[in-house]
Design an enzyme around this catalytic site. Structure first.
Site, PDB file in Angstrom:
ATOM      1  N   HIS A  74      36.721  50.201  39.575  1.00  0.00           N
ATOM      2  CA  HIS A  74      36.830  49.717  38.197  1.00  0.00           C
ATOM      3  C   HIS A  74      38.296  49.418  37.862  1.00  0.00           C
ATOM      4  O   HIS A  74      38.622  48.351  37.343  1.00  0.00           O
ATOM      5  CB  HIS A  74      36.238  50.759  37.237  1.00  0.00           C
ATOM      6  CG  HIS A  74      36.552  50.499  35.794  1.00  0.00           C
ATOM      7  ND1 HIS A  74      35.670  49.864  34.946  1.00  0.00           N
ATOM      8  CD2 HIS A  74      37.668  50.743  35.057  1.00  0.00           C
ATOM      9  CE1 HIS A  74      36.237  49.742  33.755  1.00  0.00           C
ATOM     10  NE2 HIS A  74      37.448  50.276  33.795  1.00  0.00           N
ATOM     11  N   GLU A  75      39.184  50.361  38.175  1.00  0.00           N
ATOM     12  CA  GLU A  75      40.606  50.176  37.868  1.00  0.00           C
ATOM     13  C   GLU A  75      41.174  48.975  38.632  1.00  0.00           C
ATOM     14  O   GLU A  75      41.966  48.207  38.101  1.00  0.00           O
ATOM     15  CB  GLU A  75      41.412  51.439  38.210  1.00  0.00           C
ATOM     16  CG  GLU A  75      41.033  52.683  37.418  1.00  0.00           C
ATOM     17  CD  GLU A  75      41.220  52.510  35.914  1.00  0.00           C
ATOM     18  OE1 GLU A  75      42.090  51.726  35.506  1.00  0.00           O
ATOM     19  OE2 GLU A  75      40.462  53.141  35.154  1.00  0.00           O
ATOM     20  N   HIS A 118      40.507  45.623  37.094  1.00  0.00           N
ATOM     21  CA  HIS A 118      41.429  45.164  36.045  1.00  0.00           C
ATOM     22  C   HIS A 118      42.561  44.311  36.627  1.00  0.00           C
ATOM     23  O   HIS A 118      42.994  43.351  36.012  1.00  0.00           O
ATOM     24  CB  HIS A 118      42.025  46.354  35.294  1.00  0.00           C
ATOM     25  CG  HIS A 118      41.084  46.987  34.312  1.00  0.00           C
ATOM     26  ND1 HIS A 118      40.403  46.264  33.367  1.00  0.00           N
ATOM     27  CD2 HIS A 118      40.707  48.272  34.133  1.00  0.00           C
ATOM     28  CE1 HIS A 118      39.651  47.081  32.638  1.00  0.00           C
ATOM     29  NE2 HIS A 118      39.814  48.302  33.098  1.00  0.00           N
ATOM     30  N   GLU A 137      36.680  45.740  29.885  1.00  0.00           N
ATOM     31  CA  GLU A 137      36.058  46.930  30.478  1.00  0.00           C
ATOM     32  C   GLU A 137      34.700  46.583  31.084  1.00  0.00           C
ATOM     33  O   GLU A 137      34.378  47.015  32.192  1.00  0.00           O
ATOM     34  CB  GLU A 137      35.891  48.038  29.434  1.00  0.00           C
ATOM     35  CG  GLU A 137      37.196  48.656  28.954  1.00  0.00           C
ATOM     36  CD  GLU A 137      38.055  49.171  30.090  1.00  0.00           C
ATOM     37  OE1 GLU A 137      37.514  49.751  31.045  1.00  0.00           O
ATOM     38  OE2 GLU A 137      39.280  48.968  30.038  1.00  0.00           O
ATOM     39  N   ASP A 166      33.753  46.876  35.001  1.00  0.00           N
ATOM     40  CA  ASP A 166      32.555  47.602  35.438  1.00  0.00           C
ATOM     41  C   ASP A 166      31.725  46.727  36.382  1.00  0.00           C
ATOM     42  O   ASP A 166      31.248  47.182  37.421  1.00  0.00           O
ATOM     43  CB  ASP A 166      31.678  47.974  34.231  1.00  0.00           C
ATOM     44  CG  ASP A 166      32.212  49.192  33.484  1.00  0.00           C
ATOM     45  OD1 ASP A 166      33.114  49.866  34.020  1.00  0.00           O
ATOM     46  OD2 ASP A 166      31.715  49.458  32.377  1.00  0.00           O
TER      47      ASP A 166
HETATM   48 ZN   LIG Z   1      39.023  50.128  32.431  1.00  0.00          ZN
END
Ligand SMILES: [Zn+2]
Length: 421
Positions: A274-275, A278, A352, A356
């Site tokens: 997930h990170e 980004h 976000e 995801d």
């Molecule tokens: Zn995030």
């Protein structure tokens, strides 16, 4: 009454009332029935704890907000700003040092009024819910280190801003903008090396299957990672977290020790994915550009209010100065700031969801991230049913239920695609 004063009081009271309404709506939105999705994760006690935690922290923030609004208005109406200015001027320094003393004095006053609240929050509220790990020593040292940083980094930056506004005429705002942007970019590089180690200990993740899995995943995604670190988050709180620091080749992923304790390897890789999403989806650069634009806008607007005598008079000042205008502009800017933060939050919530999705697409199954999100909510006593107004105003992340719902849809849609071929 001075019309600036009326405008400022209107801004203060409107934002206060809005905040109270949002908080009360949020308390009312607490639902005694555990959402179905969490039936296998939470027991009844944990769920009622999470609701009680929301109730207590929200009520506390209402009290804190009420006291601080009340004190600010009293300070403003009774000429508090002017007293601080008279004191700052009494040392007889030039406009930059006097400005530092004035803003430093105000910062100190705001620190003193906030201190009882942060003591109560850490040692009573967080303690009661079993989060607090902060010792009195750490608490005091944190304050000392924060003050040191304000002195070493904040004071030179503020001097630079004052210097530009005093010496660069109508383009002062432009120089300030460039100066501040450059300063914050340099800080992004220095923070992981010089600042963060002041507050926490970073240890490279030891060899083992987790480390192997992370590097394998990073390699599969062609993602350069300088290192994997664990941070002693447990020094202050039992809450869980993970984040990236640094840019480009210097990127490091940092896991709180508390997170490594609670999540299994696959769930940790899902959080990492997930990170990483980004970065891959350019969210980091997008947010950086957005904040550069907003800094420019702020300095541009500020330039219209420097040395504005009626504005200074609204704050009962006997003398008008550039440094005090900086502070007063802050009051006028707060509604614009609110609008910008609404925009940033909604952008961030969209990001976000995208991150995801990225994690779901690139790891074995969305189920791992779903499990990780559930464990994070459980451990942090997150509010599972925040009021939409609260989400709209304050949440940089979507609610955990909406994230899980989206991840489940991802699975359904990818299953359907799978069936077609
Ligand atoms: Zn995030």
């Amino acid at each position: 009454m001075n019309s600036w004063l009326l405008a400022i009081l209107f801004i203060i009271f409107t934002s206060y009332i809005l905040e109270i309404i949002v908080s009360l709506l949020n308390i009312n939105a607490l639902s005694p029935t555990l959402p179905k999705e969490f039936e296998t994760t939470y027991n009844d006690q944990e769920y009622s704890d999470s609701q009680e935690y929301t109730r207590v922290t929200t009520s506390f923030s209402i009290i804190r907000n009420t006291v601080s609004t009340f004190l600010t208005v009293l300070f403003l109406l009774y000429g508090g700003f002017n007293y601080v200015d008279i004191l700052a001027r009494s040392f007889g320094y030039g406009p930059i040092i006097t400005g530092l003393l004035f803003i430093g004095g105000l910062t100190f006053l705001s620190f003193i009024t906030n201190l009882p609240f942060s003591i109560y929050s850490t040692f009573v509220i967080e303690e009661r819910f079993g989060f607090n790990r902060t010792s009195l020593k750490t608490f005091i040292l944190d304050i000392a280190k924060g003050a040191l940083l304000a002195f070493v980094l904040g004071a030179p930056l503020l001097s630079l801003i004052l210097w530009f506004f005093i010496n660069s005429g109508e383009y002062g705002w432009l120089y300030c903008w460039f100066g501040v942007v450059l300063f914050s970019i340099i800080l992004q590089f220095l923070a992981p090396v010089l600042i963060m180690p002041l507050f926490n200990k970073f240890t490279p993740l030891e060899d083992g299957s987790l480390r192997d899995q992370i590097f394998k995943y990073a390699k599969q995604e062609r993602f350069t990672l300088q290192g994997i670190f664990t941070m002693d988050g447990s020094k202050r709180s039992s809450k869980l977290n993970a984040f990236f620091t640094g840019f480009g080749k210097f990127r490091k992923i940092v896991f709180y020790d508390t997170l490594l304790d609670k999540l299994n390897d696959s769930e940790i890789v899902a959080v990492l994915a997930h990170e990483m999403g980004h970065f891959k989806l350019n969210h980091i650069i997008q947010m950086l550009i957005a904040s550069i634009i907003q800094t420019g806008l702020m300095f541009y607007l500020l330039s219209f209010f420097l040395s504005n005598t009626p504005l200074s008079e609204a704050f009962s000042m006997t003398e008008t100065s550039i440094y005090s205008s900086l502070v007063f502009f802050g009051f006028l800017y707060s509604p614009i700031n609110l609008l910008i933060s609404l925009l940033f939050n909604s952008l961030s919530r969209r990001n976000e969801f995208e991150a995801d999705n990225y994690a779901a697409r690139t790891t074995v199954s969305p189920e791992m991230l779903i499990q990780a999100l559930k464990k994070l909510s459980q451990a942090n006593l997150s509010n599972l049913t925040p009021h939409p107004a609260m989400v709209f105003v304050h949440y940089s992340h979507p609610t955990v239920l909406s994230r899980i719902e989206q991840l489940r849809q991802f699975r359904i849609s990818s299953d359907l695609e799978g069936n077609k071929t």
